[in-house]
Write a protein that holds these residues in place. Structure first.
Motif, PDB file in Angstrom:
ATOM      1  N   UNK A   1      50.109  43.582  39.992  1.00 54.39           N
ATOM      2  CA  UNK A   1      50.550  42.599  40.973  1.00 54.39           C
ATOM      3  C   UNK A   1      49.458  41.579  41.264  1.00 54.39           C
ATOM      4  N   UNK A   2      48.205  42.032  41.317  1.00 49.98           N
ATOM      5  CA  UNK A   2      47.092  41.113  41.563  1.00 49.98           C
ATOM      6  C   UNK A   2      46.991  40.090  40.436  1.00 49.98           C
ATOM      7  N   UNK A   3      47.120  40.531  39.198  1.00 48.99           N
ATOM      8  CA  UNK A   3      47.033  39.619  38.054  1.00 48.99           C
ATOM      9  C   UNK A   3      48.197  38.642  38.051  1.00 48.99           C
ATOM     10  N   UNK A   4      49.402  39.116  38.311  1.00 53.87           N
ATOM     11  CA  UNK A   4      50.552  38.209  38.386  1.00 53.87           C
ATOM     12  C   UNK A   4      50.320  37.141  39.456  1.00 53.87           C
ATOM     13  N   UNK A   5      49.808  37.558  40.610  1.00 57.71           N
ATOM     14  CA  UNK A   5      49.578  36.605  41.687  1.00 57.71           C
ATOM     15  C   UNK A   5      48.540  35.562  41.312  1.00 57.71           C
ATOM     16  N   UNK A   6      47.472  35.984  40.657  1.00 52.80           N
ATOM     17  CA  UNK A   6      46.423  35.048  40.249  1.00 52.80           C
ATOM     18  C   UNK A   6      46.946  34.074  39.201  1.00 52.80           C
ATOM     19  N   UNK A   7      47.699  34.588  38.246  1.00 48.84           N
ATOM     20  CA  UNK A   7      48.220  33.716  37.181  1.00 48.84           C
ATOM     21  C   UNK A   7      49.240  32.721  37.706  1.00 48.84           C
ATOM     22  N   UNK A   8      50.002  33.121  38.703  1.00 52.24           N
ATOM     23  CA  UNK A   8      50.927  32.154  39.308  1.00 52.24           C
ATOM     24  C   UNK A   8      50.161  31.017  39.972  1.00 52.24           C
ATOM     25  N   UNK A   9      49.034  31.345  40.581  1.00 46.72           N
ATOM     26  CA  UNK A   9      48.219  30.318  41.224  1.00 46.72           C
ATOM     27  C   UNK A   9      47.602  29.397  40.181  1.00 46.72           C
ATOM     28  N   UNK A  10      47.097  29.995  39.096  1.00 46.75           N
ATOM     29  CA  UNK A  10      46.571  29.217  37.975  1.00 46.75           C
ATOM     30  C   UNK A  10      45.253  28.538  38.275  1.00 46.75           C
ATOM     31  N   UNK A  11      44.713  27.872  37.244  1.00 48.65           N
ATOM     32  CA  UNK A  11      43.471  27.129  37.391  1.00 48.65           C
ATOM     33  C   UNK A  11      42.267  27.921  36.924  1.00 48.65           C
ATOM     34  N   UNK A  12      41.093  27.267  36.865  1.00 49.84           N
ATOM     35  CA  UNK A  12      39.859  27.931  36.406  1.00 49.84           C
ATOM     36  C   UNK A  12      39.483  29.148  37.241  1.00 49.84           C
ATOM     37  N   UNK A  13      39.726  29.070  38.558  1.00 46.91           N
ATOM     38  CA  UNK A  13      39.399  30.207  39.411  1.00 46.91           C
ATOM     39  C   UNK A  13      40.206  31.433  39.036  1.00 46.91           C
ATOM     40  N   UNK A  14      41.486  31.233  38.790  1.00 44.46           N
ATOM     41  CA  UNK A  14      42.346  32.350  38.397  1.00 44.46           C
ATOM     42  C   UNK A  14      41.916  32.926  37.057  1.00 44.46           C
ATOM     43  N   UNK A  15      41.557  32.052  36.114  1.00 47.91           N
ATOM     44  CA  UNK A  15      41.129  32.533  34.796  1.00 47.91           C
ATOM     45  C   UNK A  15      39.862  33.381  34.917  1.00 47.91           C
ATOM     46  N   UNK A  16      38.911  32.928  35.721  1.00 47.04           N
ATOM     47  CA  UNK A  16      37.664  33.680  35.888  1.00 47.04           C
ATOM     48  C   UNK A  16      37.910  35.010  36.593  1.00 47.04           C
ATOM     49  N   UNK A  17      38.800  35.000  37.556  1.00 44.66           N
ATOM     50  CA  UNK A  17      39.102  36.213  38.313  1.00 44.66           C
ATOM     51  C   UNK A  17      39.821  37.248  37.446  1.00 44.66           C
ATOM     52  N   UNK A  18      40.793  36.801  36.673  1.00 47.47           N
ATOM     53  CA  UNK A  18      41.524  37.710  35.792  1.00 47.47           C
ATOM     54  C   UNK A  18      40.585  38.317  34.760  1.00 47.47           C
ATOM     55  N   UNK A  19      39.622  37.542  34.312  1.00 49.87           N
ATOM     56  CA  UNK A  19      38.644  38.080  33.365  1.00 49.87           C
ATOM     57  C   UNK A  19      37.870  39.250  33.982  1.00 49.87           C
ATOM     58  N   UNK A  20      37.557  39.155  35.270  1.00 53.07           N
ATOM     59  CA  UNK A  20      36.869  40.261  35.932  1.00 53.07           C
ATOM     60  C   UNK A  20      37.761  41.501  36.017  1.00 53.07           C
ATOM     61  N   UNK A  21      39.051  41.307  36.212  1.00 54.19           N
ATOM     62  CA  UNK A  21      39.975  42.434  36.213  1.00 54.19           C
ATOM     63  C   UNK A  21      40.071  43.062  34.822  1.00 54.19           C
ATOM     64  N   UNK A  22      39.913  42.252  33.793  1.00 56.73           N
ATOM     65  CA  UNK A  22      39.898  42.778  32.432  1.00 56.73           C
ATOM     66  C   UNK A  22      38.659  43.641  32.204  1.00 56.73           C
ATOM     67  N   UNK A  23      37.534  43.265  32.791  1.00 55.66           N
ATOM     68  CA  UNK A  23      36.334  44.099  32.699  1.00 55.66           C
ATOM     69  C   UNK A  23      36.612  45.487  33.277  1.00 55.66           C
TER      70      UNK A  23
END
Length: 458
Positions: free
Chosen positions: A246-268
């Motif tokens: 749910x956190x990843x879906x929410x970030x991706x809906x928001x979009x932008x460089x901030x979301x991309x950087x944040x999702x990368x941390x969740x991938x870690x």
């Protein structure tokens, strides 16, 4: 009447909960169960900060269930024995459980399956509850896990995240299943004074605020220590009051460089889970040994004590360690700097630092904690095994105005300019009035010792 048990572990939520969703679809009544695991507590993982946060999470979970006509059943002891006892009391034909990745979780699952099958019951294990991509779902060819983050992230990013499941509208619990009282954080000794509140309601509020107000600036300001520009969702992800999907879906809906950087941390986070799932021994043993002969003895013990208490004489290190003591949490950049200082500058075994973090961190996740410590010690997955994070250059880059240091090291609050990061350069009279210690070791001295120990100067 068909009955199922849902065994909650580190998935203490009602929203996007596949085991609970499946149990409610397949049974007329469901027993939501949490067992206070005596083995986990005996192993030293039931530390005050996490015990307090857990109490908040269980209270919130019980409240959410009661709003839907149900309740949480709490037991203490051996997880397998207690789960089997509850299943027998309720007449349940199956138990639903989220898949874990640690060696302990896998052993618990095997024990529980055998015990339930001996009773004529079934264990149903669900992937994708603790992580966005289950460990082992993506692998590099014939190997069992990715050892390098870059290729893992590319494959991880190609995986289609499942749809988020709604919270149930009603939960019907069979009568006659007894429960212990819910634990409480009141009366717990050793809890950090600034520890955040736990529970699904708190987690969802924090997530909504982060997506609305913080995410957009994350790519630019996430590493700024003074800005405090991170999500602070790690404890909620650790206890499962928030779903990573749910956190990843929410970030991706928001979009932008901030979301991309944040999702990368969740991938870690997922990356470390799949490493530990494949190599459970890495929780205590070097993933890639450097044959270190770590320092021991009285001098090393004194240095470790200074590091734990935030009195090393290096303001950025001390600020971070004092934040940990006060909040039970620390900024990720600070975690890297303090780990580098202990393992590379003081040349102390990474397991000493990892244990201290697990003793204090409210988000003390075994996979992420141990693998990050190994990454910084140069015994893990990092290709640059001998990198050293200089606390002075890190301070100039990530706390240029000294905001973070002055917040957590009050002795230096009145020091002007960049001298706050090098108080030993102040005039003797001024330095003496600060009441702040001199450095426990010189950086050049620590670097030379580390290089000799690793055989880098041969």
């Amino acid at each position: 009447m068909s009955v199922s048990v849902v065994l909650f572990t580190c998935d203490l939520r009602l929203h996007d909960h596949p085991p609970l969703h499946a149990a409610l679809e397949g049974s007329e009544e469901v027993v939501p169960l949490f067992v206070r695991d005596r083995d986990i507590e005996a192993a030293g993982f039931g530390v005050p900060n996490r015990a307090a946060f857990l109490a908040d999470c269980l209270a919130a979970l019980d409240a959410g269930l009661r709003e839907r006509g149900g309740r949480l059943v709490v037991r203490s002891g051996d997880v397998v024995a207690q789960t089997c006892a509850v299943a027998a009391e309720a007449g349940a034909d199956r138990v639903h459980l989220a898949a874990g990745s640690s060696g302990y979780a896998c052993r618990r699952e095997r024990r529980l399956r055998r015990a339930l099958e001996a009773q004529g019951r079934r264990l149903v294990v669900h992937d994708g509850v603790f992580t966005a991509v289950p460990p082992g779902a993506v692998t590099p060819g014939s190997k069992d896990h990715f050892a390098v983050f870059g290729p893992y992230f590319r494959r991880w990013s190609q995986e289609r995240a499942r749809e988020v499941l709604a919270a149930p509208r009603a939960v019907r619990v069979p009568e006659g299943v007894g429960s212990e009282p819910l634990p409480s954080r009141s009366g717990l000794a050793g809890v950090s004074r600034g520890l955040a509140r736990g529970g699904e309601t708190e987690g969802r509020k924090r997530l909504a605020a982060w997506l609305r107000d913080g995410l957009d600036a994350y790519a630019d300001r996430g590493d700024e220590l003074g800005a405090d520009g991170t999500s602070r969702l790690s404890a909620h992800l650790h206890f499962g009051t928030l779903s990573p999907v749910e956190v990843i879906h929410g970030a991706r809906r928001r979009g932008g460089p901030g979301a991309e950087a944040f999702v990368r941390q969740l991938a870690w986070r997922d990356f470390h889970q799949q490493v530990l799932a494949a190599r459970p021994d890495a929780s205590a043993a070097d993933y890639r040994t450097q044959r270190d002969r770590w320092r021991g003895g009285a001098a090393a013990e004194e240095d470790v004590a200074a590091w734990k208490e935030g009195r090393t004489g290096y303001p950025l290190v001390d600020a971070a360690m004092r934040q940990l003591l006060h909040e039970g949490w620390m900024h990720n950049r600070s975690r890297l700097v303090t780990a580098s200082f202990l393992t590379k500058t003081l040349y102390v075994d990474w397991r000493v630092g990892a244990r201290h973090f697990l003793d204090r961190l409210v988000d003390g996740d075994l996979a992420n904690n141990q693998m990050n410590w190994q990454w910084m010690a140069g015994t893990g997955t990092d290709a640059r095994r001998n990198r050293v994070l200089n606390p002075l250059s890190q301070a100039r880059r990530y706390d240029p105005q000294g905001t973070y240091v002055r917040r957590w090291v009050p002795e230096l609050a009145g020091v002007a300019g960049r001298a706050v990061h090098q108080p030993w350069k102040l005039p003797d009279k001024e330095r003496a009035g600060l009441g702040y210690p001199d450095p426990v070791a010189g950086l050049a001295e620590g670097q030379a010792r580390f290089r000799r120990a690793r055989g880098l100067d041969r």
